[in-house]
Every structure is written in C-alpha cells, then in structure tokens.
Design an enzyme around this catalytic site. Structure first.
Site, PDB file in Angstrom:
ATOM      1  N   SER A  82       0.833  -1.214   0.000  1.00  7.03           N
ATOM      2  CA  SER A  82       0.000   0.000   0.000  1.00  7.03           C
ATOM      3  C   SER A  82       0.859   1.252   0.000  1.00  7.03           C
ATOM      4  O   SER A  82       2.012   1.225   0.409  1.00  7.03           O
ATOM      5  CB  SER A  82      -0.892   0.032   1.239  1.00  7.03           C
TER       6      SER A  82
HETATM    7  N1  SAH Z   1       0.275  -5.426   4.220  1.00  4.94           N
HETATM    8  C1  SAH Z   1       0.933  -5.739   2.962  1.00  4.94           C
HETATM    9  C2  SAH Z   1      -0.018  -5.491   1.813  1.00  4.94           C
HETATM   10  C3  SAH Z   1      -0.034  -6.648   0.877  1.00  4.94           C
HETATM   11  S1  SAH Z   1      -1.430  -6.679  -0.225  1.00  4.94           S
HETATM   12  C4  SAH Z   1       2.222  -4.949   2.833  1.00  4.94           C
HETATM   13  O1  SAH Z   1       2.513  -4.105   3.690  1.00  4.94           O
HETATM   14  O2  SAH Z   1       2.963  -5.189   1.888  1.00  4.94           O
HETATM   15  C5  SAH Z   1      -2.568  -7.698   0.689  1.00  4.94           C
HETATM   16  C6  SAH Z   1      -2.116  -9.087   0.974  1.00  4.94           C
HETATM   17  O3  SAH Z   1      -3.227  -9.799   1.534  1.00  4.94           O
HETATM   18  C7  SAH Z   1      -1.678  -9.898  -0.250  1.00  4.94           C
HETATM   19  O4  SAH Z   1      -0.371 -10.341  -0.068  1.00  4.94           O
HETATM   20  C8  SAH Z   1      -2.670 -11.062  -0.284  1.00  4.94           C
HETATM   21  O5  SAH Z   1      -2.099 -12.282  -0.724  1.00  4.94           O
HETATM   22  C9  SAH Z   1      -3.110 -11.151   1.167  1.00  4.94           C
HETATM   23  N2  SAH Z   1      -4.381 -11.829   1.420  1.00  4.94           N
HETATM   24  C10 SAH Z   1      -5.509 -11.780   0.672  1.00  4.94           C
HETATM   25  N3  SAH Z   1      -6.467 -12.552   1.214  1.00  4.94           N
HETATM   26  C11 SAH Z   1      -5.946 -13.072   2.367  1.00  4.94           C
HETATM   27  C12 SAH Z   1      -6.436 -13.951   3.377  1.00  4.94           C
HETATM   28  N4  SAH Z   1      -7.671 -14.467   3.330  1.00  4.94           N
HETATM   29  N5  SAH Z   1      -5.615 -14.278   4.395  1.00  4.94           N
HETATM   30  C13 SAH Z   1      -4.344 -13.799   4.474  1.00  4.94           C
HETATM   31  N6  SAH Z   1      -3.830 -12.977   3.540  1.00  4.94           N
HETATM   32  C14 SAH Z   1      -4.609 -12.619   2.494  1.00  4.94           C
END
Ligand code: SAH
Length: 233
Positions: A82
């Site tokens: 993000s």
């Molecule tokens: N917080 C992260 C943002 C990554 S984008 C950062 O700082 O880089 C959101 C992430 O959520 C992705 O990697 C995706 O694979 C994960 N995600 C989506 N659905 C999910 C679920 N049900 N459980 C765990 N992770 C999930």
C-alpha cells in the site's frame, strides 16, 4: 606519505558505502513531512515508525528507487504494498501503544507488520500466498524485526491461539467483515478493514468493541487487492 591524488580512488570507492549508510533517511523524512503528516496523521509513534522502517527493504530490487513515493507498488503474485499514507493512517487508527498485541491480515511484503513492530514488542501477521509469506518473513528478518510472527494461511479465521487482539489491521478488501476477526477483538479493541467488492471502490471501516457491543464506522473510500479465501479452513 601518499599524495592526496592517490587517496582519491579510495575515496571514490567509499562513496557508495557512504550513500548506502545514509539508507534513504532523507527520503523517509520527506515522505513523513510532505505526505503523511501533511495529510493529517498526528499519532507520534506512527510517524516515528514511518521515519525508521527502511521501506526499500520491502519492495523488489527493481522498484527500490521509488520505494518512498506515495503510491502502491507491485510486489508480485498480483499483490501490492500500500501507499505510505494509507499504511500510516491505518496504523494511527488502531492507535498501537504499550502492552498492545496486534494482528495483521495480509503480510505481503511485511512492511505494514514492520511499522507495527517498530512500535510494539508483539506482532502477528498472516498471509495466504505461501511465497509471499516466506518473502515477507525474510524482509522482516533482514530488517531486524524478529518479534513478528508470520503464519501462512487464510486470515479469515484469524489467529485465535494468539488473541484477543487490541488491534487488527486487514490489508485486503473483504466482501464483509469476517466474524472470527470480530470475535478476536479484545475489549476496547479496534479493527481497520477495507470492505467492498474487488476492483471497485471499497470503504475503509473502523470496527470497535466495547464489551459485547460492536460499532462500525465508514472512514474513506479506498482501493485494495481482494481478500481471497482458501478452499478449506
Ligand atoms: N500489508 C501488505 C499489503 C499486501 S497486499 C504490505 O505491507 O505489503 C494484501 C495481501 O493480503 C496480499 O499479499 C494477499 O495475498 C493477502 N491476502 C488476501 N487474502 C488473504 C487472506 N484471506 N488471508 C491472508 N492474507 C490474504
């Protein structure tokens, strides 16, 4: 005594090391002043964490040069880290403070977890994509955040063994607020979560528990990658 000109090559060799030692500190300071604080984030511990955490450790090498711009960046597997402002805003919303334990859903690069870990001694994070769980955990380790526990799995169910949590940060957009996560909120706990369908504008929501009473508030329109589900629990 070597002639001063003979020292020049040695000084030039040192230059990259000196630049690296600076570690993008200037860029981080600008990021905090010009985008995060300028857009209204005031929580002191959050601002300090944003100043400290080396965001360039949490992007792929080819994106390192633009790690401090206020935009999301692809991290592979169709996911993104993000933009810094949103990370700071979500952190401020759960207002992490001494004694809190927090859970993040969606480790991705590990950056949001690192920001929480710069404030708190105990951080838990879950990631559904195994390769990202490994990469995020490696990024956290090499940046010195050894007190973040990373678990690969579907964050819909949360991490009940480690709860209840004073704060939960969900970084993927869910169709609705997962009930198990609400159950794992401690009394007085807060959860911040984007809610809405994938690829449409979603709403960032704040969920607060006061005893048995749960209140939700819509905060601002956002765009996150979708919250996905595994086939089995
Ligand atoms: N917080 C992260 C943002 C990554 S984008 C950062 O700082 O880089 C959101 C992430 O959520 C992705 O990697 C995706 O694979 C994960 N995600 C989506 N659905 C999910 C679920 N049900 N459980 C765990 N992770 C999930």
């Amino acid at each position: 005594m070597p002639h001063p000109y003979q020292l020049l090559p040695a000084a030039l060799l040192l230059l990259p090391a000196l630049l690296l030692a600076d570690d993008y500190r200037e860029e981080r300071e600008q990021m905090v002043e010009q985008t995060i604080a300028a857009r209204g984030v005031t929580h002191a511990a959050t601002l300090e964490a944003m100043r400290q955490v080396p965001r360039h450790h949490f992007v792929r090498p080819e994106h390192q040069g633009r790690a401090y711009g206020d935009h999301p960046i692809p991290i592979g597997h169709g996911q993104t880290i993000s933009q810094p402002y949103i990370v700071a805003y979500m952190t401020e919303l759960i207002a992490p403070e001494e004694g809190h334990r927090v859970l993040e859903i969606g480790t991705g690069s590990g950056y949001q977890a690192a920001i929480l870990a710069a404030i708190l001694p105990e951080v838990y994070t879950m990631e559904i994509i195994p390769e990202l769980a490994d990469w995020g955990a490696a990024n956290l380790r090499r940046s010195g955040y050894h007190h973040v526990a990373v678990k690969q799995g579907d964050g819909y169910y949360g991490w009940p063994e480690k709860g209840p949590f004073n704060g939960i940060v969900v970084t993927a957009a869910a169709g609705s607020i997962p009930a198990p996560l609400v159950e794992q909120l401690a009394d007085g706990g807060r959860m911040v979560i984007p809610v809405g369908s994938p690829f449409q504008t979603q709403m960032l929501m704040l969920v607060e528990r006061d005893g048995e009473s749960i209140t939700t508030r819509s905060l601002m329109p956002v765009r996150f990658v979708p919250f996905t589900r595994s086939e089995e629990p």
